[in-house]
Design an enzyme around this catalytic site. Structure first.
Site, PDB file in Angstrom:
ATOM      1  N   HIS A  18      29.566  93.398 101.721  1.00  0.00           N
ATOM      2  CA  HIS A  18      29.778  94.847 101.770  1.00  0.00           C
ATOM      3  C   HIS A  18      31.281  95.124 101.804  1.00  0.00           C
ATOM      4  O   HIS A  18      32.101  94.201 101.764  1.00  0.00           O
ATOM      5  CB  HIS A  18      28.996  95.506 102.913  1.00  0.00           C
ATOM      6  CG  HIS A  18      29.377  95.081 104.312  1.00  0.00           C
ATOM      7  ND1 HIS A  18      30.665  95.126 104.787  1.00  0.00           N
ATOM      8  CD2 HIS A  18      28.620  94.607 105.336  1.00  0.00           C
ATOM      9  CE1 HIS A  18      30.693  94.726 106.041  1.00  0.00           C
ATOM     10  NE2 HIS A  18      29.452  94.378 106.394  1.00  0.00           N
ATOM     11  N   HIS A  21      33.619  93.138 104.149  1.00  0.00           N
ATOM     12  CA  HIS A  21      33.975  91.786 103.697  1.00  0.00           C
ATOM     13  C   HIS A  21      34.996  91.866 102.557  1.00  0.00           C
ATOM     14  O   HIS A  21      35.911  91.047 102.465  1.00  0.00           O
ATOM     15  CB  HIS A  21      32.732  91.032 103.204  1.00  0.00           C
ATOM     16  CG  HIS A  21      31.604  91.002 104.189  1.00  0.00           C
ATOM     17  ND1 HIS A  21      30.395  91.588 103.955  1.00  0.00           N
ATOM     18  CD2 HIS A  21      31.523  90.448 105.427  1.00  0.00           C
ATOM     19  CE1 HIS A  21      29.600  91.400 105.001  1.00  0.00           C
ATOM     20  NE2 HIS A  21      30.263  90.710 105.912  1.00  0.00           N
ATOM     21  N   CYS A 127      22.941  85.475 122.019  1.00  0.00           N
ATOM     22  CA  CYS A 127      22.781  86.561 121.048  1.00  0.00           C
ATOM     23  C   CYS A 127      22.838  85.944 119.653  1.00  0.00           C
ATOM     24  O   CYS A 127      23.864  85.391 119.260  1.00  0.00           O
ATOM     25  CB  CYS A 127      23.871  87.617 121.211  1.00  0.00           C
ATOM     26  SG  CYS A 127      23.837  88.814 119.852  1.00  0.00           S
ATOM     27  N   CYS A 130      25.624  87.403 117.356  1.00  0.00           N
ATOM     28  CA  CYS A 130      26.970  86.851 117.567  1.00  0.00           C
ATOM     29  C   CYS A 130      26.998  85.351 117.307  1.00  0.00           C
ATOM     30  O   CYS A 130      28.067  84.780 117.177  1.00  0.00           O
ATOM     31  CB  CYS A 130      27.434  87.044 119.009  1.00  0.00           C
ATOM     32  SG  CYS A 130      27.633  88.736 119.528  1.00  0.00           S
ATOM     33  N   CYS A 144      23.213  93.253 123.770  1.00  0.00           N
ATOM     34  CA  CYS A 144      24.535  92.887 123.257  1.00  0.00           C
ATOM     35  C   CYS A 144      25.258  94.155 122.803  1.00  0.00           C
ATOM     36  O   CYS A 144      24.673  94.978 122.085  1.00  0.00           O
ATOM     37  CB  CYS A 144      24.384  91.908 122.079  1.00  0.00           C
ATOM     38  SG  CYS A 144      25.856  91.813 121.062  1.00  0.00           S
ATOM     39  N   HIS A 147      25.555  94.015 118.808  1.00  0.00           N
ATOM     40  CA  HIS A 147      24.344  93.990 117.972  1.00  0.00           C
ATOM     41  C   HIS A 147      23.193  94.834 118.508  1.00  0.00           C
ATOM     42  O   HIS A 147      22.156  94.949 117.853  1.00  0.00           O
ATOM     43  CB  HIS A 147      23.915  92.541 117.728  1.00  0.00           C
ATOM     44  CG  HIS A 147      24.935  91.787 116.930  1.00  0.00           C
ATOM     45  ND1 HIS A 147      25.911  91.016 117.518  1.00  0.00           N
ATOM     46  CD2 HIS A 147      25.173  91.749 115.597  1.00  0.00           C
ATOM     47  CE1 HIS A 147      26.692  90.518 116.576  1.00  0.00           C
ATOM     48  NE2 HIS A 147      26.270  90.944 115.412  1.00  0.00           N
ATOM     49  N   LYS A 295      29.363 104.128 111.900  1.00  0.00           N
ATOM     50  CA  LYS A 295      29.337 102.665 111.847  1.00  0.00           C
ATOM     51  C   LYS A 295      28.472 102.279 110.646  1.00  0.00           C
ATOM     52  O   LYS A 295      27.421 102.872 110.417  1.00  0.00           O
ATOM     53  CB  LYS A 295      28.724 102.152 113.152  1.00  0.00           C
ATOM     54  CG  LYS A 295      28.753 100.658 113.280  1.00  0.00           C
ATOM     55  CD  LYS A 295      28.209 100.252 114.645  1.00  0.00           C
ATOM     56  CE  LYS A 295      28.296  98.791 114.852  1.00  0.00           C
ATOM     57  NZ  LYS A 295      27.512  97.867 114.219  1.00  0.00           N
ATOM     58  N   LYS A 298      22.639  98.993 108.091  1.00  0.00           N
ATOM     59  CA  LYS A 298      21.497  99.084 107.181  1.00  0.00           C
ATOM     60  C   LYS A 298      20.580 100.225 107.575  1.00  0.00           C
ATOM     61  O   LYS A 298      20.067 100.939 106.728  1.00  0.00           O
ATOM     62  CB  LYS A 298      20.717  97.769 107.227  1.00  0.00           C
ATOM     63  CG  LYS A 298      21.172  96.816 106.169  1.00  0.00           C
ATOM     64  CD  LYS A 298      20.119  95.763 105.987  1.00  0.00           C
ATOM     65  CE  LYS A 298      20.365  95.040 104.680  1.00  0.00           C
ATOM     66  NZ  LYS A 298      19.551  93.845 104.556  1.00  0.00           N
TER      67      LYS A 298
HETATM   68  O1  ME8 Z   1      31.586  86.309 111.390  1.00  0.00           O
HETATM   69  N1  ME8 Z   1      35.412  96.472 108.877  1.00  0.00           N
HETATM   70  O2  ME8 Z   1      30.867  86.103 109.212  1.00  0.00           O
HETATM   71  P1  ME8 Z   1      30.456  87.600 108.813  1.00  0.00           P
HETATM   72  C1  ME8 Z   1      36.282  95.507 108.581  1.00  0.00           C
HETATM   73  N2  ME8 Z   1      30.525  83.550 109.495  1.00  0.00           N
HETATM   74  N3  ME8 Z   1      35.950  94.218 108.360  1.00  0.00           N
HETATM   75  C2  ME8 Z   1      34.664  93.886 108.421  1.00  0.00           C
HETATM   76  C3  ME8 Z   1      33.674  94.850 108.723  1.00  0.00           C
HETATM   77  C4  ME8 Z   1      34.100  96.201 108.951  1.00  0.00           C
HETATM   78  N4  ME8 Z   1      33.246  97.194 109.234  1.00  0.00           N
HETATM   79  N5  ME8 Z   1      32.492  94.222 108.735  1.00  0.00           N
HETATM   80  C5  ME8 Z   1      32.722  92.911 108.450  1.00  0.00           C
HETATM   81  C6  ME8 Z   1      31.254  85.639 110.431  1.00  0.00           C
HETATM   82  N6  ME8 Z   1      34.031  92.694 108.263  1.00  0.00           N
HETATM   83  C7  ME8 Z   1      31.362  84.128 110.473  1.00  0.00           C
HETATM   84  C8  ME8 Z   1      32.812  83.752 110.255  1.00  0.00           C
HETATM   85  S1  ME8 Z   1      34.760  81.925 110.020  1.00  0.00           S
HETATM   86  C9  ME8 Z   1      34.943  80.332 110.430  1.00  0.00           C
HETATM   87  C10 ME8 Z   1      33.076  82.267 110.352  1.00  0.00           C
HETATM   88  C11 ME8 Z   1      34.660  91.401 107.894  1.00  0.00           C
HETATM   89  O3  ME8 Z   1      29.723  87.473 107.519  1.00  0.00           O
HETATM   90  C12 ME8 Z   1      35.669  90.918 108.933  1.00  0.00           C
HETATM   91  O4  ME8 Z   1      36.567  90.038 108.308  1.00  0.00           O
HETATM   92  O5  ME8 Z   1      29.767  88.280 109.939  1.00  0.00           O
HETATM   93  C13 ME8 Z   1      34.797  90.134 109.887  1.00  0.00           C
HETATM   94  O6  ME8 Z   1      35.552  89.250 110.702  1.00  0.00           O
HETATM   95  C14 ME8 Z   1      33.920  89.403 108.905  1.00  0.00           C
HETATM   96  O7  ME8 Z   1      33.663  90.382 107.862  1.00  0.00           O
HETATM   97  C15 ME8 Z   1      32.621  88.887 109.515  1.00  0.00           C
HETATM   98  O8  ME8 Z   1      31.845  88.311 108.505  1.00  0.00           O
END
Ligand code: ME8
Length: 503
Positions: A18, A21, A127, A130, A144, A147, A295, A298
């Protein structure tokens, strides 16, 4: 050649990318493009985090009998999305790849040999959102805080990592290296966590079946965060290619969102210290944004698909908007109304119009040829831009470029070339050269952000081929646009968007 190794988080594949990311990934892409232009050899790593329980649940929910085919399909979708959006990653790491499993095993053994892994019983609240144990005191109404779900109680025999043994070393590192955790607010947050709360962590799961087996204990799998963080090593050859690893590690920059800062600034450096490896130079945590004030979720149905929004506005305008609108490091809001405003204003009026009117006047008054060079000085703009980029202050870097752009638009308004054409052709030539040359330089400053638009600017200025082979330092030099070059006015850079059709 200096090297620059930067990473994004590896993303979970329980859903498609999204706009959040995309935000992190675009920021990394802007930096990667900028460092390459500055002459660095760049390794830009992204990828997917595949050994999470969330992925396992998503596979089942989507009717997959086997997990791996689901992961292959989803990881492919992430990779394709980044490719379609022209993210210039150099490698894409998957935590189900062999090279990663080898690295994790080697790493575990190193930490074990150090005496930092011990067995114990664990009982706690977990959780799944997390992928972490949470404390009773962290819950809000028993749920949490992130979440909004009740954690599960887990009790199992686990392997533990002696994280608490690294408290003093970590604090000393944080204090001695102000660049390690950025921005500064996050450094204080992490420092106080390390100082007051950090305790040993369980790094294996007995109850989970999907994951990398614990070396020497095939009944258990490695905790997904302990495994996932190691991607930053496996992506550059740890355990498989010693020469590559020696070349790239330590990373110059891990870009992450603020939600995962503790994993990156407490657990990860302690793991590296234990394994006897150098620490990354900087971890930068950006903020989170809402979508039109809410926020993103989904259930609210407001999750923004980066491909969709780029199809409407173009990739470059969305990149620009994300990094201009939301101060890097702060929280913000992604609003489609603001995107439309900046598209029409900053991009259409300030940039598009400056190019368009400059080229039109060059056609009209100089038969489409670049007039003789005038003197000029843009050194301060480059200095401000570089300082901002080096500090990851993208909005300030763009401000520096926009300052030059707006000043150029003002120059047209005050000098009135259409009057000079009748009264003072020498001055007219100076004004026109100044505008054309500034646009050439702007194409360089904008390129990391607008990688498709910047080359179009150079084509229209008639200097694409000549600029191609220049270094950053050469590009800075005033007067790079040669006299007599032929401009070729093209399509508008930012065409007016159709009004959304009323139902
Ligand atoms: O945490 N605003 O992966 P993830 C800004 N797999 N950035 C956002 C966001 C938002 N609303 N939502 C998501 C994980 N992000 C682990 C990481 S690393 C060794 C393992 C971005 O798929 C932001 O960079 O949940 C956040 O840290 C990341 O997506 C979380 O992606």
């Amino acid at each position: 050649m200096p090297k620059y190794y930067l990473t994004t988080p590896i993303y979970y594949v329980n859903d498609v990318p999204h706009i959040g990311h995309f935000y992190t990934t675009v920021a990394a892409d802007v930096l990667a493009r900028y460092r390459r232009r500055r002459g660095d050899e760049v390794m830009f790593l992204t990828g997917t985090d595949e050994n999470s329980q969330k992925n396992v649940e998503a596979a089942a929910k989507n009717g997959y009998a086997e997990i791996q085919p689901y992961l292959d399909m989803m990881s492919g979708r992430w990779r394709e999305t980044w490719t379609a959006l022209d993210i210039s990653f150099d490698d894409f790491i998957r935590t189900t790849e062999d090279r990663h499993k080898k690295a994790v095993e080697k790493f575990w053994r190193a930490v074990e040999a150090k005496g930092d892994i011990y067995q114990g019983d664990y009982e706690g609240l977990y959780c799944a959102g997390c992928e972490a144990f949470v404390l009773e005191s962290e819950l809000v109404d028993g749920k949490c805080a992130i979440h909004k779900k009740e954690p599960n109680r887990l009790k199992e025999k686990n392997w533990f990592f002696r994280l608490s043994g690294y408290r003093e070393k970590l604090l000393a590192h944080i204090d001695a290296h102000p660049e390690f955790i950025q921005p500064v607010g996050r450094r204080n947050e992490v420092r106080s966590y390390v100082d007051k709360f950090m305790s040993d962590v369980s790094i294996s799961r007995e109850s989970m079946k999907w994951g990398i087996p614990v070396p020497g204990d095939a009944k258990s799998v490695i905790y997904v965060w302990f495994d996932a963080l190691i991607n930053y090593l496996s992506g550059v050859g740890y355990g498989t290619d010693d020469a590559a690893f020696a070349k790239w590690w330590p990373a110059d920059l891990h870009l992450v969102g603020k939600d995962i800062i503790k994993f990156h600034c407490a657990l990860w450096p302690a793991m590296l210290l234990s394994a006897g490896l150098p620490l990354p130079r900087t971890v930068f945590a950006h903020g989170f944004f809402t979508v039109n004030g809410d926020k993103m979720s989904k259930s609210l149905g407001n999750v923004v698909d980066p491909k969709g929004v780029c199809a409407t506005y173009g990739i470059d305008p969305v990149r620009y908007f994300l990094l201009r609108e939301i101060g890097f490091g702060s929280d913000g809001d992604f609003s489609l109304a603001r995107l439309a405003e900046r598209y029409a204003g900053d991009l259409g009026n300030d940039l598009g119009n400056l190019l368009h009117r400059t080229l039109s006047m060059t056609e009209k008054y100089f038969a489409g040829k670049v007039p003789a060079p005038a003197t000029g000085d843009t050194a301060a703009v480059w200095t401000a831009y570089e300082a901002a980029m080096d500090g990851l202050d993208f909005a300030a870097a763009l401000d520096a470029a926009w300052g030059l752009m707006r000043d150029s638009n003002r120059l047209v308004d005050t000098e009135k070339p259409w009057v000079l054409a009748k009264t003072d052709t020498v001055r007219l030539a100076n004004v026109m050269y100044t505008l054309l040359e500034r646009l050439r330089q702007l194409s360089w400053l904008l390129e990391p952000f607008l990688p498709h638009i910047a080359p179009k600017i150079r084509e229209q200025l008639g200097c694409a081929a000549a600029e191609q082979g220049k270094t950053w330092e050469q590009a800075k030099i005033w007067g790079g646009l040669p006299e007599g070059g032929t401009i070729s006015k093209g399509e508008p850079l930012f065409p007016r968007l159709e009004e959304p059709k009323k139902a």
